[in-house]
Design a protein around this motif. Structure first.
Motif, mmCIF file in Angstrom:
data_model
loop_
_atom_site.group_PDB
_atom_site.id
_atom_site.type_symbol
_atom_site.label_atom_id
_atom_site.label_comp_id
_atom_site.label_asym_id
_atom_site.label_seq_id
_atom_site.Cartn_x
_atom_site.Cartn_y
_atom_site.Cartn_z
ATOM 1 N N TYR A 122 -67.084 -33.426 27.660
ATOM 2 C CA TYR A 122 -66.836 -34.843 27.966
ATOM 3 C C TYR A 122 -65.360 -35.154 27.696
ATOM 4 N N LEU A 139 -72.455 -41.046 25.367
ATOM 5 C CA LEU A 139 -72.719 -40.241 26.565
ATOM 6 C C LEU A 139 -73.221 -38.859 26.169
ATOM 7 N N MET B 699 -74.481 -30.970 35.284
ATOM 8 C CA MET B 699 -74.157 -32.348 35.642
ATOM 9 C C MET B 699 -74.479 -33.298 34.491
ATOM 10 N N ASP B 700 -73.676 -34.340 34.372
ATOM 11 C CA ASP B 700 -73.963 -35.380 33.388
ATOM 12 C C ASP B 700 -74.789 -36.463 34.066
ATOM 13 N N SER B 701 -75.957 -36.737 33.519
ATOM 14 C CA SER B 701 -76.861 -37.654 34.208
ATOM 15 C C SER B 701 -76.306 -39.077 34.235
ATOM 16 N N THR B 702 -75.554 -39.483 33.219
ATOM 17 C CA THR B 702 -75.055 -40.860 33.190
ATOM 18 C C THR B 702 -73.926 -41.076 34.194
ATOM 19 N N THR B 703 -72.920 -40.216 34.118
ATOM 20 C CA THR B 703 -71.750 -40.436 34.986
ATOM 21 C C THR B 703 -71.916 -39.777 36.344
ATOM 22 N N ARG B 705 -71.221 -36.755 36.990
ATOM 23 C CA ARG B 705 -70.102 -35.826 37.192
ATOM 24 C C ARG B 705 -70.450 -34.424 36.707
#
Ligand SMILES: Cc1cc2nc3c(=O)[nH]c(=O)nc-3n(C[C@H](O)[C@H](O)[C@H](O)COP(=O)(O)OP(=O)(O)OC[C@H]3O[C@@H](n4cnc5c(N)ncnc54)[C@H](O)[C@@H]3O)c2cc1C
Lengths: 339, 789
Positions: A122, A139, B699-703, B705
């Motif tokens: 991140y 996040l 993959m990032d589920s929130t963004t 990306r």
């Protein structure tokens, strides 16, 4: 990369004076293997770089008080090349020789290695070190945290300490010398690292205008046994999932004193007093080492995707202890070839 | 000149280079760094191009302000790629293109563009099993649906079926009928036209109707039946070409464009760029000498190709380089669709496979994606089956063909399920596969030939143990196997072969060498046909100035260029025989070209050296045009068989998997160039080990990306991770079938073979690739719970 000012001072005083007292304004440039990548990705956007490679006196490996003094600008490749280190601190030599790749070791300095920023995906993708979603939730905690912290992870920091060398130095009870506007100071490496609580803080105790100048490693002593164990998915050139460094002071087969430090499990190299206690006064065998491994993770807490790290951290500690005491440890990469 | 279909390969006694281990003709250039790639093309005055990319996985552009970038010093051209109002379907999609005098300037300019978006809901994960009660979409197909199917390589028969069943909501003229496969164009022309329907419930899931054969329900019953159940799958991975995608475009005058593209389809670039640029394709010249990997992701010029040209035009024709960064390469330059399935398989107690039932799902990005051919290899012959497939429509990025599209997925799911069944039957998988080989149809005999070779090279029969290595200690070792096929008939390809009166020989062909050894193969064939050595022949290729060749995809290149080269060389040689025969007092039919001579067959004393023979031509060179016959060409064929075995060690305390050894036994009909054929297999095994153990687009589920658009956390196998790789090509065995492609097949099996070997080592199936520590440890934990309960 943003434009920046560049200074290449030739004295420590000049360097300190050129540094801003606010993080983010200026950055020290050593080998650049970490910093330049971050700048190209706009993860770090300093207005001024202070190249410290011309500072005198930080390039040497020397003896001090029976122990070792390693200048902050010593490149990683030189550490395993030092016959003194190979002889008296073999585990340190091996651990440094395993880090990164030959090309990077030729450039990367040991000071930069201790000050490098986390590899958290991140953070490195520009979302911040303690990124939050629109509801203020982390996040990382909500997302893919398979490589994140299992200890010291009460938040908001969930990243893990990147250096695979710091745990070994910390287990060896190393100290660091820092110099700033107020002059030099010396602190134990375990007090150098800390868990930040906001984006404005760093993962270590340096002030923004301080320079790490030396690493001091105490005398090895004849009963010292040490080993490092890294759990890597690939045979080489891969960030480990977990590392463990064990330094034992033995009397015969009995552990007098132990320091066990795990890497990549917490925002700081994690000194485990539980693991040390579990083996103190005992001989190291499969059973005591395994018990120490379990003790090392007794306070661990999994995030949504990283429960497996608790298991492998325990195994890494067990194997580091076994290896330190001279016992064989399994090596899946050594099987090789046809039967 | 022989009759069109009477060309043949020389008998093995007459082959000096064909089938030999001759070195790569371009080996030295590559090893020494002299070989030039698109990235290395840096003409004077070069401008650097880059894109402003959307940071959101699903969004609508509301406004774009490029003014700050346009007024920056050093910025030479700005082009809007997607206007306000456009919907974006994946993070990283292109919005604005900029060219500037250097890379830092263009990166700064990109950051100076202000784009506002309205974010829309996104989905980037796909491993979760979809609900089963979603009705299939029966609404008529729109143009978008069709485009989605094309870009996701949905097989033609599936597209035709959908067109027939659902009808269309557009007029056939609205799509470029002349540019889509004729059978699909026909289906569109004869499709029922219906008014477009608003999609009822927008859903991430697109289920297709179940397909059945025999009695899949009944076949799982009966006292003599053994049933095995499991879930298997593999995630979206990317191509990760070591040379990223990109092109350098420059206008040589106001009407003519020169493009250096990193492409798998040199001949196809002009046709794909012309419309967007508003010039005739004939005015575009595309060139490429070397490419650093494509794997199916580099057929189109893509936005980087088109916009390098548009920016160049705006900048007065100056060359503009648009090459993707590593992060861009991994984020937007292509995904291999995922595939997961819940499977039940049944066999009689004697091991005879009787039934298959699967519910599968996977994503190819915003279009959903095609379904893998499950059950793999045996679909046509297994007496009873039912397969269901649900495409997951999501925002992970656009799917592109990835070396053997759909096969590695189908292979893993099928071969893992069958391996589990063999375990349940108490059978050695090799015996099980041997027993059921007939179900693979015409290739059964090939597999039967290959099994014992693989067995011997791996020491399978000696070393195989039932599931669960009982050796003491945490490190367990096991063996696994798999088998695969692929079509690989040669594509359309043409060449010109010229023999000059001084004896020099030139071949011109618009093909490309993806690193597979195409040049070496062409040289081998031409040299053997003309009785020369490769250094005596000049090969010019990789340029639209030369005769066209098809795209290098689907393992079609070797067949295409081999037949074409042989034809041209035979014709040129025979023409030369005609000129030389009188001087040798023989008829042309009595001559042969061998060992640098034109001579009476078998009589070295009655001949002329190549040079002297060519001198008989007078001043006029001989030119022959080679063109293969496609599907009717007897020099090439399709349908290969391969068997692979893996030997792995697993550290059951850390979950780390290590491949100790892989064996690949591979057929490709007539082997043209043995060493480069073996190299294809080595490369495939390495790629296979990578996707079996490491690769995953995280993959990032929130963004929405990608979290690992780099090579630190998008891991690829290194030398130390490979173990021993053993390749055995089936040489001199199937020569009569002609030349068949080899690029794809050997990459199909490694995932399945390695997964099966891990199951054999640790006693339990790790359901999903890649076989990472969390997955391996979770599977072990599951099985411990299972045994405890
Ligand atoms: C591909 C790759 C793989 C890697 N693998 C490993 C690995 O396996 N194990 C491992 O431990 N590391 C690994 N690293 C990290 C590498 O070791 C560090 O990047 C390197 O040690 C940093 O040293 P440097 O001199 O290049 O620091 P720089 O990049 O110059 O600086 C790093 C940071 O430290 C600060 N800094 C540097 N020196 C000082 C100082 N004397 N005082 C105060 N602040 C300072 C800088 O301001 C900067 O923020 C890897 C890096 C890469 C790129």
């Amino acid at each position: 990369m943003n434009n920046f000012e560049y200074a290449s001072p030739t004295s420590v005083e000049q360097a300190v004076a050129l540094l801003s007292s606010t993080w983010g304004e200026s950055e020290i440039l050593a080998g650049g293997t970490d910093l330049l990548g971050r700048m190209k990705d706009y993860v770090s956007t300093p207005k001024r770089l202070i190249n410290i490679k011309k500072l005198p006196g930080l390039h040497a490996i020397s003896k001090e008080n029976g122990g070792l003094r390693i200048g902050a600008l010593v490149t990683l490749d030189r550490i395993p090349e030092s016959s003194d280190i190979r002889k008296n601190y073999a585990a340190l030599a091996e651990c440094v020789a395993e880090a990164a790749s030959p090309q990077i070791r030729n450039m990367a300095t040991i000071g930069g290695n201790l000050c490098q920023r986390p590899r958290c995906w991140y953070f490195r993708n520009g979302m911040g070190l303690m990124p939050k979603n629109s509801e203020g939730k982390s996040l990382v905690a909500e997302g893919d945290n398979r490589y994140h912290a299992i200890l010291g992870n009460d938040g908001p920091a969930y990243f893990v300490t990147p250096s695979t060398i710091a745990p070994m130095l910390l287990a060896l009870n190393a100290r660091v010398r820092l110099i700033g506007p107020g002059g030099p100071r010396e602190i134990a490496l375990e007090n150098f690292f800390r868990v930040p609580h906001s984006e404005d803080e760093r993962e270590h105790n340096l002030q923004a205008n301080e320079i790490l100048t030396d690493i001091l490693v105490p005398a090895a002593g004849s009963g010292m046994r040490a080993a490092n164990y890294e759990v890597r998915q690939k045979a080489a050139f891969d960030w480990p999932l977990v590392t463990a460094a064990a330094v034992l002071h033995m009397s015969g087969n009995t552990v007098q004193n132990a320091r066990v430090v795990m890497g990549a499990v917490a925002p700081v190299p994690w000194l485990s007093s539980e693991a040390a206690e579990a083996v103190t006064g005992k001989a190291i065998d499969e059973e005591t080492a395994a018990a120490a491994g379990r003790a090392a993770v007794s306070k661990a807490r999994a995030l949504s995707e990283n429960g497996y790290k608790i298991q492998i951290a325990a195994v890494a500690v067990k194997r580091a202890l076994l290896a330190a005491s001279g016992q064989p440890v399994p090596n899946v990469f050594a099987q090789g070839g046809a039967a | 000149m022989p009759e069109q279909n009477q060309y043949s390969w020389p008998p093995s006694a007459d082959r000096s280079y064909i089938g030999s281990r001759m070195g790569r003709v371009d080996g030295l250039a590559k090893a020494s760094g002299h070989a030039k790639y698109t990235y290395d093309y840096n003409p004077k005055g070069l401008l650097y191009g880059a894109f402003v990319r959307c940071p959101h996985a699903h969004a609508r552009i509301t406004s774009i302000d490029t003014s700050a970038a346009e007024s920056m010093r050093g910025v030479k051209a700005v082009e809007i790629v997607q206007k306000p109002g456009s919907e974006i379907h994946w993070a990283g999609d292109e919005v604005v293109a900029i060219a500037a005098i250097d890379e830092p300037t263009v990166r700064d300019a990109v950051r100076a563009v202000k784009v506002e978006y309205q974010e829309l809901p996104h989905l980037v994960l796909d491993a979760k099993e979809p609900p089963r009660d979603i009705p299939p979409d029966t609404s008529p197909l729109g143009v978008d649906d069709l485009e989605g199917m094309f870009s996701n390589q949905v097989p033609s028969n599936q597209i035709i079926k959908e067109i027939k069943e659902r009808g269309i909501s557009f007029k056939p003229e609205e799509v470029p009928l002349d540019r889509i496969p004729p059978e699909i164009a026909n289906a569109i022309k004869s499709a029922q036209q219906k008014p477009s329907e608003k999609k009822k419930v927008p859903s991430w899931y697109k289920p297709a109707a179940a397909e059945t054969q025999g009695d899949p329900a009944g076949a799982f019953q009966g006292a003599d039946t053994v049933v095995s159940e499991g879930v298997y799958g593999l995630p979206v991975i990317v191509h990760c070409c070591l040379e990223s995608h990109g092109a350098v475009s420059e206008w040589t005058d106001s009407e003519h464009l020169l493009v250096h593209a990193s492409t798998q389809f040199v001949s196809g670039i002009p046709g794909q760029m012309a419309e967007g640029l508003g010039i005739p394709a004939a005015n575009i010249r595309a060139v490429q000498q070397n490419i650093g990997g494509g794997f199916g992701s580099k057929f189109a010029p893509d936005r980087w190709g088109i916009y390098s040209a548009k920016l160049s035009k705006k900048a007065g024709g100056a060359p503009v380089k648009m090459m993707l960064s590593r992060a861009e390469e991994l984020e937007v330059a292509g995904c291999r669709p995922s595939a997961y399935a819940r499977v039940r398989v049944a066999a009689k107690k004697d091991g005879t496979l009787t039934a298959w039932d699967s519910f599968g799902w996977g994503t190819g990005g915003p279009g959903g994606g095609g379904s893998p051919p499950i059950p793999y290899l045996i679909r046509d012959r297994v007496p009873n089956y039912r397969t269901q497939w649900t495409a997951v429509v999501n925002n992970i990025g656009p799917a592109r063909a990835w070396r053997a599209p759909n096969h590695p997925q189908a292979c893993l799911i099928t071969m893992a399920a069958l391996d589990d069944l063999a375990h349940k039957l108490g059978m050695d998988p090799l015996k099980f596969f041997e027993k059921n080989a007939e179900l693979t149809g015409s290739r059964a005999s090939i597999y039967r030939d290959e099994f014992p070779i693989a067995d011997q090279l791996m020491g399978w029969s000696k070393r195989w143990h039932p599931r669960g290595d009982s050796t003491k200690g945490p490190i367990k070792r096991g063996l696994g196997m798999s088998m695969h096929t692929w079509g690989g008939r040669g594509h359309q390809s043409e060449c010109d072969l010229t023999i000059q009166p001084d004896g020099s020989v030139t071949i011109k062909m618009g093909t490309q060498d993806l690193g597979t050894g195409t040049r070496t193969a062409i040289m081998a064939i031409a040299a053997d046909t003309l009785g020369l050595t490769p250094p005596q022949i000049t090969l010019l290729y990789g340029d639209t100035a030369y005769p066209m060749s098809g795209g290098s995809g689907g393992s079609t290149t070797i067949g295409g260029v081999s037949s074409t080269t042989r034809r041209a060389a035979v014709d040129a040689r025979d023409a030369l025989f005609g000129k030389v025969a009188p001087a040798l007092g023989a008829t042309p039919e009595q001559l042969e070209a061998a060992k640098g001579q034109i001579r009476v067959k078998g009589n070295a004393s009655k001949g002329l050296s190549w040079k002297d023979a060519c001198a008989k031509m007078g001043a006029v060179p001989i030119n022959a045009h080679g063109k293969n016959l496609g599907g009717r060409d007897p020099l090439m064929n399709s349908g290969v068989g391969g068997v692979q075995m893996a030997d792995v060690s697993v550290d059951t305390e850390t979950g780390i998997v290590r491949v100790n050894k892989m064996v690949a036994v591979q057929d490709c009909g007539l082997v043209v160039s043995l060493e480069t054929a073996e190299s294809q297999c080595y490369g495939a095994l390495i790629m296979g080990i990578s996707y079996a153990l490491y690769e995953e687009k995280v993959m990032d589920s929130t963004t929405g990306r990608m979290l690992n658009p780099n090579m630190e956390f998008y891991r690829l196998a290194g030398i130390g991770d490979l173990g021993e790789l053993v390749v055995h090509m089936m040489v001199n065995k199937y020569d009569s079938r002609g030349v068949i492609g080899l690029g794809e097949p050997p990459v199909v099996s490694p995932g399945a073979a390695i997964s099966n070997a891990v199951a054999n080592a640790i006693g339990v199936r790790v359901p999903f690739l890649p076989l990472t520590p969390p997955r391996v440890l979770a599977a072990l934990e599951e099985s411990r719970k299972g045994t405890a309960a």
